[in-house]
Design an enzyme around this catalytic site. Structure first.
Site, short mmCIF file in Angstrom:
data_model
loop_
_atom_site.label_atom_id
_atom_site.label_comp_id
_atom_site.label_asym_id
_atom_site.label_seq_id
_atom_site.Cartn_x
_atom_site.Cartn_y
_atom_site.Cartn_z
CD GLU A 1 12.16 42.78 37.44
OE1 GLU A 1 11.07 43.14 36.95
OE2 GLU A 1 12.34 41.65 37.93
NE ARG B 1 16.47 45.06 45.60
CZ ARG B 1 15.70 44.62 44.61
NH1 ARG B 1 14.47 45.09 44.46
NH2 ARG B 1 16.13 43.69 43.76
CD GLU C 1 18.51 37.76 44.75
OE1 GLU C 1 18.61 36.59 44.30
OE2 GLU C 1 18.62 38.77 44.04
CG ASN D 1 9.73 38.83 41.22
OD1 ASN D 1 9.72 39.98 40.78
ND2 ASN D 1 10.86 38.19 41.53
CG ASP E 1 11.50 38.25 37.73
OD1 ASP E 1 10.87 39.22 38.20
OD2 ASP E 1 12.75 38.23 37.72
#
Length: 303
Positions: free
Chosen positions: A21, A104, A125, A156, A203
C-alpha cells in the site's frame, strides 16, 4: 527502467507483499516508497539503478509521505511517526485516539497547503466506525485530528483536486466514490456520489495534470481512469486481482507506480497470479500531479 509503451504494466519488484500500500514518489531521492501493512515493512525502490531497500517498522505502517524536512511522515496503525531513512529510525509524534478501539489508520493525502488528510477503518472490515480526518497543527504546538466525515467501514483515497475545490473519498466496502466541496480552510460540504464501482472495490487514488482520477480496484484486476465528470476514460488491467495504490513519478511524472496485495488469495489464486503483492510501473500519456510535501510545524524539534 524505461517503458516505451503506454499503459503496459511491468512488475519492477516482486515483493510478494501481503498488503502492499501507500506508494509515493519522493522527488529529492528520485525514489518510490511503499508500505506492507500486515508484515510491518517499508520499501524503497530507485528506478534508475533498480536498488531496493527494506526497513522493519515498530507497528503496522499504513502510508508514508515526503515532508519539508529530512524525514518522512509515516502513518502507523495507531498514529503518526517521523521516519529517518538514513538512520532507519522511527519517532512517535501523534497518537490517534478514537472511541472505537478496533480502528486503525488507513489511507492518506497531503493537500497543496501541506496538510494531512487521512482515514481510519475497522480492522475487521465489518463495522462502520471509520472516519475521514484533517490533521490540524496549531502554532502553540497542539495537534488534533478533526473529524470531517464518518460511518465508513474501510476508508480509502482521499484525494483533492484543489483547482476545482473538490475532495474525493472512497467507501470501499460499499463500492462508492464520494465527492465533497472543499475549501482552503479545510471545510468540506455537499457530499454526493461521484460514481458506483461494479467490479472490485475502490482503493487508493491519484490525479493527473488534467484533473482526471486514477482509481485502483481491490479485487478488480485493474485501474480505472475517470474524467472529473465521472466518465470512464479507460481501464488498465494488471496481472493480479488486488490493486491498492497508484502514484506518479519519474522526471516527467509520466511513470505510474502501483502497489498490489496478495491478501485474501488462495494458494491456487497465488499460483495463477505469481506477481500478486508486487510493485508495478507503466508509462502514461498524461503526466501525473507532483506529490505535495507535508509541512512540518515550526514547533516540531527533530533530533
Amino acid at each position: 527502467m524505461i517503458h516505451t509503451k503506454f499503459f503496459d504494466p511491468v512488475c519492477v519488484w516482486n515483493a510478494k507483499t501481503l498488503l502492499g500500500e501507500g506508494v509515493v514518489w519522493v522527488e529529492h531521492e528520485q525514489s518510490v516508497y511503499f508500505v506492507n501493512i500486515f508484515e510491518n515493512k517499508i520499501y524503497r525502490y530507485h528506478p534508475e539503478t533498480q536498488a531496493k531497500t527494506t526497513w522493519d517498522t515498530p507497528k503496522q505502517p499504513t502510508f508514508i509521505f515526503p515532508t519539508t524536512g529530512d524525514v518522512l511522515l509515516c502513518g502507523m496503525e495507531d498514529g503518526l511517526y517521523w521516519f529517518d531513512p538514513v538512520q532507519g529510525k522511527f519517532t512517535q509524534w501523534f497518537i490517534m485516539h478514537e472511541a472505537h478501539i478496533d480502528n486503525r489508520l488507513n489511507d492518506g493525502y497531503i493537500d497543496s497547503l501541506g496538510r494531512l488528510w487521512f482515514g481510519t477503518m475497522d480492522r475487521k472490515e465489518q463495522s462502520p466506525n471509520g472516519g475521514l480526518y484533517l490533521l490540524e497543527c496549531e502554532e502553540d504546538g497542539k495537534i488534533a485530528a478533526i473529524l470531517q466525515d464518518k460511518d465508513y467501514v474501510v476508508t480509502n483515497g482521499p484525494l483533492i483536486i484543489e483547482d476545482h475545490h473538490i475532495l474525493y473519498h472512497n467507501h470501499s466496502n460499499d463500492q462508492k466514490i464520494y465527492q465533497f466541496d472543499w475549501q482552503d480552510s479545510g471545510h468540506i460540504s455537499h457530499k454526493k456520489l461521484f460514481t458506483q464501482i461494479d467490479k472490485g472495490y475502490p482503493d487508493g487514488m491519484a490525479a493527473d495534470i488534467e484533473d482526471n482520477l486514477w482509481v485502483c480496484l481491490f479485487a478488480g484486476h485493474q485501474i480505472n481512469h475517470y474524467a472529473n465528470n465521472a466518465v470512464l476514460l479507460r481501464s488498465i488491467p494488471l496481472p493480479c486481482p488486488n490493486i491498492t495504490k497508484i502514484a506518479f513519478g519519474g522526471e516527467d511524472y509520466q511513470t505510474a507506480f502501483v502497489t498490489t496485495a496478495s491478501k485474501g488469495m488462495t494458494d491456487e489464486e497465488k499460483q495463477q497470479s505469481p506477481l500478486a503483492g508486487g510493485l508495478f510501473s507503466f508509462r502514461v500519456s498524461i503526466p501525473g500531479k507532483p506529490q505535495n510535501l507535508f509541512k512540518i510545524p515550526e514547533t516540531v524539534i527533530l533530533k
